[in-house]
Design an enzyme around this catalytic site. Structure first.
Site, PDB file in Angstrom:
ATOM      1  N   ASN A   1     -51.835  -7.098 -47.252  1.00 44.53           N
ATOM      2  CA  ASN A   1     -53.251  -6.861 -46.954  1.00 44.53           C
ATOM      3  C   ASN A   1     -54.186  -7.754 -47.765  1.00 44.53           C
ATOM      4  O   ASN A   1     -55.374  -7.467 -47.875  1.00 44.53           O
ATOM      5  CB  ASN A   1     -53.602  -5.369 -47.108  1.00 44.53           C
TER       6      ASN A   1
ATOM      7  N   ARG B   1     -59.495  -3.080 -58.679  1.00 43.05           N
ATOM      8  CA  ARG B   1     -59.220  -1.718 -59.129  1.00 43.05           C
ATOM      9  C   ARG B   1     -60.434  -1.197 -59.901  1.00 43.05           C
ATOM     10  O   ARG B   1     -61.039  -1.932 -60.698  1.00 43.05           O
ATOM     11  CB  ARG B   1     -57.985  -1.659 -60.047  1.00 43.05           C
TER      12      ARG B   1
ATOM     13  N   GLN C   1     -58.575   8.067 -58.055  1.00 40.86           N
ATOM     14  CA  GLN C   1     -58.760   8.227 -56.614  1.00 40.86           C
ATOM     15  C   GLN C   1     -57.989   9.442 -56.133  1.00 40.86           C
ATOM     16  O   GLN C   1     -56.809   9.560 -56.484  1.00 40.86           O
ATOM     17  CB  GLN C   1     -58.304   6.963 -55.880  1.00 40.86           C
TER      18      GLN C   1
ATOM     19  N   HIS D   1     -61.497   3.811 -50.577  1.00 41.21           N
ATOM     20  CA  HIS D   1     -60.577   2.670 -50.686  1.00 41.21           C
ATOM     21  C   HIS D   1     -60.011   2.314 -49.293  1.00 41.21           C
ATOM     22  O   HIS D   1     -59.013   2.879 -48.857  1.00 41.21           O
ATOM     23  CB  HIS D   1     -59.446   3.060 -51.636  1.00 41.21           C
TER      24      HIS D   1
HETATM   25  P1  NDP Z   1     -51.761 -11.871 -56.501  1.00 42.88           P
HETATM   26  O1  NDP Z   1     -50.603 -11.461 -57.336  1.00 42.88           O
HETATM   27  O2  NDP Z   1     -51.578 -12.920 -55.466  1.00 42.88           O
HETATM   28  O3  NDP Z   1     -52.940 -12.386 -57.426  1.00 42.88           O
HETATM   29  C1  NDP Z   1     -53.288 -11.798 -58.620  1.00 42.88           C
HETATM   30  C2  NDP Z   1     -53.906 -12.863 -59.489  1.00 42.88           C
HETATM   31  O4  NDP Z   1     -54.487 -12.232 -60.625  1.00 42.88           O
HETATM   32  C3  NDP Z   1     -52.892 -13.875 -59.990  1.00 42.88           C
HETATM   33  O5  NDP Z   1     -53.378 -15.172 -59.711  1.00 42.88           O
HETATM   34  C4  NDP Z   1     -52.881 -13.587 -61.477  1.00 42.88           C
HETATM   35  O6  NDP Z   1     -52.751 -14.717 -62.247  1.00 42.88           O
HETATM   36  C5  NDP Z   1     -54.289 -13.097 -61.715  1.00 42.88           C
HETATM   37  N1  NDP Z   1     -54.423 -12.419 -63.000  1.00 42.88           N
HETATM   38  C6  NDP Z   1     -53.633 -11.485 -63.536  1.00 42.88           C
HETATM   39  N2  NDP Z   1     -54.094 -11.131 -64.737  1.00 42.88           N
HETATM   40  C7  NDP Z   1     -55.189 -11.864 -64.972  1.00 42.88           C
HETATM   41  C8  NDP Z   1     -56.093 -11.958 -66.057  1.00 42.88           C
HETATM   42  N3  NDP Z   1     -55.921 -11.229 -67.165  1.00 42.88           N
HETATM   43  N4  NDP Z   1     -57.134 -12.817 -65.950  1.00 42.88           N
HETATM   44  C9  NDP Z   1     -57.291 -13.588 -64.841  1.00 42.88           C
HETATM   45  N5  NDP Z   1     -56.450 -13.556 -63.784  1.00 42.88           N
HETATM   46  C10 NDP Z   1     -55.410 -12.700 -63.858  1.00 42.88           C
HETATM   47  O7  NDP Z   1     -52.331 -10.520 -55.864  1.00 42.88           O
HETATM   48  P2  NDP Z   1     -53.385 -10.335 -54.687  1.00 42.88           P
HETATM   49  O8  NDP Z   1     -54.411 -11.407 -54.790  1.00 42.88           O
HETATM   50  O9  NDP Z   1     -52.702 -10.115 -53.397  1.00 42.88           O
HETATM   51  O10 NDP Z   1     -54.002  -8.924 -55.128  1.00 42.88           O
HETATM   52  C11 NDP Z   1     -54.717  -8.802 -56.358  1.00 42.88           C
HETATM   53  C12 NDP Z   1     -55.075  -7.358 -56.619  1.00 42.88           C
HETATM   54  O11 NDP Z   1     -56.008  -6.897 -55.646  1.00 42.88           O
HETATM   55  C13 NDP Z   1     -53.910  -6.362 -56.510  1.00 42.88           C
HETATM   56  O12 NDP Z   1     -53.122  -6.333 -57.659  1.00 42.88           O
HETATM   57  C14 NDP Z   1     -54.633  -5.075 -56.279  1.00 42.88           C
HETATM   58  O13 NDP Z   1     -55.025  -4.493 -57.505  1.00 42.88           O
HETATM   59  C15 NDP Z   1     -55.897  -5.499 -55.504  1.00 42.88           C
HETATM   60  N6  NDP Z   1     -55.793  -5.147 -54.085  1.00 42.88           N
HETATM   61  C16 NDP Z   1     -56.708  -4.275 -53.556  1.00 42.88           C
HETATM   62  C17 NDP Z   1     -56.608  -3.858 -52.253  1.00 42.88           C
HETATM   63  C18 NDP Z   1     -57.623  -2.942 -51.640  1.00 42.88           C
HETATM   64  O14 NDP Z   1     -57.336  -2.324 -50.606  1.00 42.88           O
HETATM   65  N7  NDP Z   1     -58.806  -2.817 -52.205  1.00 42.88           N
HETATM   66  C19 NDP Z   1     -55.495  -4.290 -51.393  1.00 42.88           C
HETATM   67  C20 NDP Z   1     -54.671  -5.317 -52.003  1.00 42.88           C
HETATM   68  C21 NDP Z   1     -54.803  -5.670 -53.318  1.00 42.88           C
HETATM   69  P3  NDP Z   1     -51.379 -15.419 -62.572  1.00 42.88           P
HETATM   70  O15 NDP Z   1     -50.372 -14.913 -61.592  1.00 42.88           O
HETATM   71  O16 NDP Z   1     -51.799 -16.840 -62.368  1.00 42.88           O
HETATM   72  O17 NDP Z   1     -51.054 -15.044 -63.955  1.00 42.88           O
END
Ligand code: NDP
Length: 405
Positions: A147, A285, A314, A333
């Site tokens: 998603n 989140r 939630q 959500h």
């Molecule tokens: P990804 O794993 O593709 O991306 C997450 C990114 O966050 C990675 O690039 C990671 O960096 C980065 N990251 C982690 N920690 C840090 C930090 N401390 N500072 C800066 N960047 C950081 O996941 P998605 O993009 O698919 O999803 C991200 C989040 O969105 C999910 O974990 C979830 O919490 C939320 N989400 C919400 C939904 C909703 O319905 N509202 C649905 C889907 C997701 P790197 O890997 O480079 O370390």
């Protein structure tokens, strides 16, 4: 034979739909980076149906029962007397969703003696105490990418809604009004604005790609930098940290997972570094933004608007300050549970279950924890630790008693 305990959100108040607004959903070939869509051996649902609620059962019942496993589906997830806590004691697999999270705290994991797999039917496994899962050797998996684009589309919608003052203008029409000045007094174009994302993972980079044609200035911060050619293609400026990035931005969107490094990242100090009148959009989140600091910043005007769909806990208690703070565009959500997304996360859940039950490896990109450490996507995007503290507050929401405070 395994016992699968599945926690899903309530059915629609008027019962399951008899018909749908549209007859089909688009068929996709792959995710944008080439990752394969879910590949279960079969599905027992029609894509486009409501699958994420209790009666939808993620389309899993006939597959599981046909193979001799048992499936318990409930929405009753909070508090020690909940069906979830009662059924957890002998469950082998727990399936839960970020939209209606069955918080798997260390205490609950200790009670779940048979638990081997905590499966997130969506993305984001922060509702599981990942440290406790690491310590107990429980596998945590999610349906990576299912998603991400759904959320990216939602982020763009929220940015435009806030900047253009869409929600208040819509309210005014519903109330029978026509005062254009009231609508226009808070309405801006985003053209020329500086927009930054905290994290440029699957969602963050999809947001950047979707915003580029609006002729805005793009910014990002992430633990790992994007390839230089991607930075050039998008014309996006990298910043070392969120604190370095936010003073430059008119709009900030949060797209990182919740884990100990990101919990409370947008506290009063971080929000004070933002430009006065900036917009903050958080679909990642709720706990990444400090509840009271956000409400206070909207009251004072430090933030001109806040929108998103994620809260903590939630469901949000009925007296949660984000329900009534000024200039917000919060929804429950929902961004990652469109009917389009449901077809993908239901198929991905089935794929992961098939692998687990047949003793085949789960795809690396779906793994968050395995073998006592962060693994796969989890090793890249999370840090070890626990982000579930305070989740017992969710029991304060009584889903079927709307009048209760
Ligand atoms: P990804 O794993 O593709 O991306 C997450 C990114 O966050 C990675 O690039 C990671 O960096 C980065 N990251 C982690 N920690 C840090 C930090 N401390 N500072 C800066 N960047 C950081 O996941 P998605 O993009 O698919 O999803 C991200 C989040 O969105 C999910 O974990 C979830 O919490 C939320 N989400 C919400 C939904 C909703 O319905 N509202 C649905 C889907 C997701 P790197 O890997 O480079 O370390």
């Amino acid at each position: 034979m395994a016992k699968i305990l599945c926690v899903l959100y309530d059915d629609p108040i008027d019962g399951m739909p008899q018909t749908y607004a549209r007859d089909d959903i688009p068929v996709l070939d792959r995710y944008p980076d080439g990752q394969m869509l879910p590949t279960p051996n079969g599905i027992d649902f029609r894509p486009g149906e409501l699958l994420g609620c209790v009666s939808g059962e993620l389309g899993l019942r006939s597959y599981l029962e046909g193979n001799g496993h048992s499936l318990v589906v409930t929405e009753d997830k909070d508090g020690p007397d909940s069906e979830f806590e009662r059924e957890l004691v002998d469950a082998d697999v727990v399936i839960s969703q970020p939209f209606w999270p069955a918080y798997l705290t260390a205490e609950r994991i200790a009670k779940a003696k048979n638990l081997k797999l905590a499966l997130t039917a969506g993305i984001g496994s922060d509702h599981v105490d990942l440290q406790a899962a690491i310590d107990r050797g429980i596998t945590v998996a999610e349906v990576t990418y299912c998603n991400s684009i759904s959320v990216a589309e939602h982020v763009v919608m929220m940015i435009l809604s806030l900047a253009r003052n869409y929600l208040q203008s819509w309210d005014l029409v519903k109330a029978g009004g026509w005062n254009i000045a009231d609508c226009a007094a808070r309405s801006y174009d985003i053209e020329g604005m500086h927009i930054g994302t905290v994290a440029a993972g699957r969602i963050g980079s999809a947001v950047l790609r979707r915003l580029k044609p609006f002729d805005v200035h793009l910014h990002y911060t992430d633990r790992h930098r994007l390839p230089l050619e991607v930075e050039r293609e998008l014309g996006v400026t990298w910043h070392e940290s969120p604190a370095d990035m936010v003073p430059h931005c008119d709009v900030v969107t949060i797209n990182c997972p919740l884990h100990p490094e990101t919990e409370n990242l947008f506290d009063a100090a971080m929000i004070a570094r933002m430009k006065r009148g900036a917009f903050l959009v958080n679909t990642a989140r709720g706990k990444i933004a400090n509840r009271d600091a956000v409400a206070e910043a909207l009251e004072s005007g430090q933030l001109a608007g806040y929108a998103g769909d994620v809260w903590f806990p939630q469901p949000a208690p009925r007296n949660h300050p984000w329900r009534n703070m000024p200039n917000h565009g919060m929804t429950p959500h929902i961004s990652g549970t469109t009917l389009s997304a449901q077809a993908r996360y239901a198929a991905g859940t089935r794929e992961i279950l098939e692998c687990f039950l047949e003793g085949r490896p789960i795809r690396d990109e779906y793994l968050i924890v395995q073998g006592g450490h962060l693994a796969g996507t989890g090793a890249h995007s999370y840090s070890p630790g626990n982000a579930t503290a305070g989740s017992e507050e969710a029991a304060k929401f009584k889903a079927k008693v709307p009048a209760e405070g």
